[in-house]
Enzyme design. Structure first.
Site, short mmCIF file in Angstrom:
data_model
loop_
_atom_site.label_atom_id
_atom_site.label_comp_id
_atom_site.label_asym_id
_atom_site.label_seq_id
_atom_site.Cartn_x
_atom_site.Cartn_y
_atom_site.Cartn_z
N ASP A 79 0.81 -1.22 0.00
CA ASP A 79 0.00 0.00 0.00
C ASP A 79 0.84 1.27 0.00
O ASP A 79 2.06 1.23 0.18
CB ASP A 79 -0.95 0.00 1.22
CG ASP A 79 -0.25 -0.45 2.50
OD1 ASP A 79 0.99 -0.45 2.54
OD2 ASP A 79 -0.95 -0.81 3.45
N ASP A 148 -7.19 -2.74 14.23
CA ASP A 148 -8.59 -3.02 13.90
C ASP A 148 -8.73 -4.25 13.00
O ASP A 148 -9.79 -4.51 12.45
CB ASP A 148 -9.25 -1.79 13.25
CG ASP A 148 -8.57 -1.37 11.95
OD1 ASP A 148 -7.59 -2.05 11.53
OD2 ASP A 148 -8.99 -0.37 11.35
N HIS A 150 -6.95 -4.82 10.22
CA HIS A 150 -6.70 -4.62 8.79
C HIS A 150 -5.41 -5.31 8.36
O HIS A 150 -4.48 -5.49 9.14
CB HIS A 150 -6.71 -3.13 8.39
CG HIS A 150 -5.57 -2.31 8.87
ND1 HIS A 150 -5.72 -1.08 9.46
CD2 HIS A 150 -4.23 -2.49 8.79
CE1 HIS A 150 -4.55 -0.56 9.74
NE2 HIS A 150 -3.62 -1.40 9.34
N GLU A 155 -9.39 -2.03 5.53
CA GLU A 155 -10.04 -1.75 6.81
C GLU A 155 -11.28 -2.62 6.97
O GLU A 155 -11.75 -3.23 6.00
CB GLU A 155 -10.44 -0.26 6.85
CG GLU A 155 -9.27 0.71 6.71
CD GLU A 155 -8.41 0.81 7.98
OE1 GLU A 155 -8.49 -0.08 8.85
OE2 GLU A 155 -7.65 1.78 8.09
#
Ligand code: GLP
Length: 252
Positions: A79, A148, A150, A155
């Protein structure tokens, strides 16, 4: 070899992490040699964040001290933050240069990251997917995990069919990045990430998590219901995935 200061991970046992990354580096080295003997490239999927830093440090050490060569390695990163040019000090491009690419003999033309300064996100995403395909797909994908759940910047809400695309970053993710950016107001709101589906196609996946701060999400990722609410749960179905956890992250 690797100081706790570099890691900045709460309650992480540095000796334990060194041992784990050494095993991962063994596997990567073995696969590199195997491909060299076949006259082929090894395609590595790479991650950023604090988690893979000790692994990159170990690969650099092996390059310097043991002659491990990256001449036949092609890399695809997961990313990049939207709006950050490759030269931006906080870009993942810069991160990879600093921690790995500048310190080994990898050919710059063989290192790929999504561009953060795209004008047409759809075109950038499609061309990234095409490049991965053109190189024969990812042989071994390195992953960290966000608090979280991810993976990459996929996400909560990211299904296992998602491909490379522009995403909105979750508040928790932006909060975690805030110190590095000198405040949450400086953290980009969007990013370009490989999709969960893209990641799951890798022939081998290694997920690493260190420190007590990851314990809860690791437990959920490994044994919670498989769902887009926690994208890392999709790895449960992939028998080619290895989870490397230190004691603090593994808990019970
Ligand atoms: C970022 C990256 C992820 C990484 C995560 C965890 O969100 N895009 O690939 O896994 O951070 O970061 P850290 O390793 O610093 O805990």
């Amino acid at each position: 070899m690797i100081s706790q200061k570099i890691l900045g991970i709460e309650k992480a046992n540095v000796g334990e992490i060194d041992e784990l990354v050494s095993r991962i580096a063994d596997e990567i080295g073995r696969r590199m040699l195997e491909r060299t003997s076949q006259g082929r490239n090894l395609v590595l999927g790479l991650a950023t964040g604090s988690t893979p830093i000790p692994l990159y440090a170990e690969l650099v050490r092996r390059h310097r001290e043991k002659g491990l060569s990256f001449q036949n390695v092609v890399t695809f990163n997961l990313d990049e933050y939207e709006g950050l040019s490759p030269e931006h000090p906080k870009s993942y491009h810069s991160f990879m240069q600093e921690h790995l690419f500048n310190q080994v003999d990898i050919q710059p033309k063989n290192t790929f990251l999504p561009l953060g300064t795209y004008e047409k996100p759809f075109d950038e995403a499609r061309s990234y997917e095409e490049k991965i395909k053109a190189h024969g797909g990812i042989d071994l994908q390195i992953l960290g995990i966000g608090r979280d759940g991810h993976i990459g910047f996929n996400e909560p809400g990211s299904s296992n069919r998602t491909r490379t695309r522009r995403v909105i970053l979750a508040n928790e993710t932006r909060e975690d990045a805030a110190p590095a950016f000198g405040g949450i107001q400086n953290v980009p709101t969007h990013a370009m990430t490989m999709g969960v589906g893209t990641i799951l196609e890798a022939r081998r996946i290694i997920l690493m998590a260190w420190g007590a701060g990851k314990r809860e999400i690791v437990a959920e990722a490994m044994s919670g219901d498989v769902s887009a609410d926690v994208p890392a749960t999709f790895l449960q179905d992939r028998l080619n995935t290895a989870w490397y956890l230190d004691g603090a992250a593994a808990g019970d």
